[in-house]
Each structure stands twice: as C-alpha cells, then as structure tokens.
Design an enzyme around this catalytic site. Structure first.
Site, PDB file in Angstrom:
ATOM      1  N   HIS A   1       3.905   6.386  -5.849  1.00  0.00           N
ATOM      2  CA  HIS A   1       4.399   5.880  -4.564  1.00  0.00           C
ATOM      3  C   HIS A   1       4.975   4.468  -4.730  1.00  0.00           C
ATOM      4  CE1 HIS A   1       3.091   8.841  -1.472  1.00  0.00           C
ATOM      5  NE2 HIS A   1       2.253   9.205  -2.425  1.00  0.00           N
TER       6      HIS A   1
ATOM      7  N   CYS B   1       6.353  11.554  -4.719  1.00  0.00           N
ATOM      8  CA  CYS B   1       5.080  12.277  -4.687  1.00  0.00           C
ATOM      9  C   CYS B   1       5.277  13.725  -4.224  1.00  0.00           C
ATOM     10  CB  CYS B   1       4.058  11.527  -3.831  1.00  0.00           C
ATOM     11  SG  CYS B   1       2.350  12.061  -4.163  1.00  0.00           S
TER      12      CYS B   1
ATOM     13  N   GLU C   1       7.009   2.876  -2.914  1.00  0.00           N
ATOM     14  CA  GLU C   1       7.136   2.147  -1.638  1.00  0.00           C
ATOM     15  C   GLU C   1       5.921   1.278  -1.353  1.00  0.00           C
ATOM     16  OE1 GLU C   1       4.806   5.782  -0.439  1.00  0.00           O
ATOM     17  OE2 GLU C   1       6.381   5.298  -1.892  1.00  0.00           O
TER      18      GLU C   1
END
Length: 249
Positions: free
Chosen positions: A223, A118, A225
């Site tokens: 994102h 990001c 994660e």
C-alpha cells in the site's frame, strides 16, 4: 480528457454499510488514495459500483488514467478455483468484482495508464487470466507472514522486496530493493500471461507486476498510499501514473 495540465484519474470504489437504522449503503474510497493522487498532480474521479458495462467502458474512455485500490477478497469463482472458498475469505462483493475486472480489462485494451494496489494488483492478475492463493499462510509453501492488517499500523514496514533491474518499478523507486508494508492474506499464484513479475518477497510471492509494452501498467501488492509521507519513492509510483496519464491530455 482535457483538465488543464492535470489528468483525471478514475478510482474505483467499494461498498460499505453505515451502522444506523435502517442501515445505509455508502460507496467510497479511503482518503489516502485521494491524497496520493492529488499530491502526485492528478485529479481523482470516483468510479461508482452498479454501473452498466456500457457506462463503465464510457467512463474509462473519458478519464486519463485508472487507479484500482485495495479492499476485500475477489470471489474465487472469478479465477475458476476448484475449492468452495477458503474459510479465511472475506469481504466478497460480486458487483465490485464485476466492475473492477471490466475496468482493468478495458484500461489495458485502451492503453490507459493503470496503477493497481493490493486487491487491485490481484484484480489485474485475475482480469487478465491469472489465479490467486486464497490464503497465503495456509496454501503457499514456505510462506512468510504477509497479513499485518489490524495487527500493525498501516505504514509499518513488514519486509523488503527485490525489484527487477531496468523495470518501470525500479526506475520509479530508484533501486532494486525497497521496504514495504504488508496488509494482505491473498496473493498472485499463477501469473496472467500478459503480465511480467517485477518484484518478489523473500518467499517468492509476486509483489509487483507490469506489462512492458503498455504505456503504464503497474500492480503492487503493498500500500504505497500509506507510505508517501515516510518514503518519497512511494509517491513516485503515483507520479509515474500521473506522468503517463498526462500524455492522454
């Protein structure tokens, strides 16, 4: 640097101020990044802000790989914007810009594996000479909605991206299309000369970048994660970083 069979992954941090009297400044990182690095087989190491250029270079040299996380906006002066700054720009931290831009440049020059997420994806582009849309919604022609920050859960799949066949990303994802979350209001405008775009959204926004001749440089605008528990392919991005970083042991 030897750590058994687990590489050290240097993760840049951000600055927050705790709400107490007097206010307390804290440097940190969201646990989701740490969890993803550990789940992929690496050991995360924090890279604090405020370090000298000499110490930043020494730290990047000692770790086996780098992760640039998300966060606030980059100061437009860093990509020679002719504007005075869009009204939607937020979260500026000149020291974070300084540290992360140098970390990105140093990692690329030292051939250190790097995963940029990001804001990190945008930092990588700016560090290598690219520019950004200061606000996609108001500046980019025919832009689709990209900013779901605080509007949807962080694992909400907002749209799909088309991935270039035979790219590093396609190999990690295992295909040429994937659904992603979307928590940003800025994005890559002019691509840095050393980068190659390897994924785009339906409106043409660059969603992933790579340096083909580098051992491992991957930037993604979403994102991953926040998606590792929903989609194993998203953990594969971190495993790609860990695998490439293991070659430095």
């Amino acid at each position: 640097m030897t750590t058994g069979n687990k590489p050290l992954i240097g993760c840049t941090t951000y600055r927050k101020v705790a709400d107490q009297d007097p206010p307390l400044e804290i440097l940190g990182l969201m646990p989701s990044y740490i969890e993803a690095v550990v789940a992929a087989g690496g050991i995360p190491v924090m890279i604090p802000l405020g370090l000298s250029a000499e110490n930043i270079t020494a730290l990047v040299e000692r770790v086996d790989g780098i992760l640039l996380p998300g966060g606030g906006d980059i100061d437009p002066i860093e990509y020679a914007s002719s504007s005075n700054g869009h009204e939607k720009i937020y979260g500026l931290d000149k020291d974070r810009d300084r540290v992360e831009l140098l970390v990105a440049q140093t990692a690329v020059s030292m051939k250190k594996p790097l995963l940029a997420i990001c804001r990190g994806h945008q930092v990588l582009n700016v560090a290598l000479g690219g520019t950004l849309w200061e606000d996609i919604e108001t500046e980019m022609p025919n832009a689709m909605p990209h900013d779901n920050y605080r509007k949807q859960p962080r694992n909400h799949l907002a749209h799909s991206v088309a991935i270039t066949p035979n790219s590093c990303l396609a190999e990690l994802i295992g295909g040429t299309e994937t659904a992603v979350n979307s928590l940003h209001h800025q994005g890559i405008r002019d691509l840095a000369p050393d980068l190659v775009a390897t994924a785009t959204a339906a409106d043409g926004l660059i969603e992933a970048v790579e340096i083909p001749e580098h051992p491992f440089v991957l930037g993604v605008q979403w994102h991953p994660e926040n998606l590792i528990h929903d989609d194993p392919n998203m953990l594969a991005l971190f495993k790609g970083l860990i695998s490439a970083s293991s070659n430095n042991l």
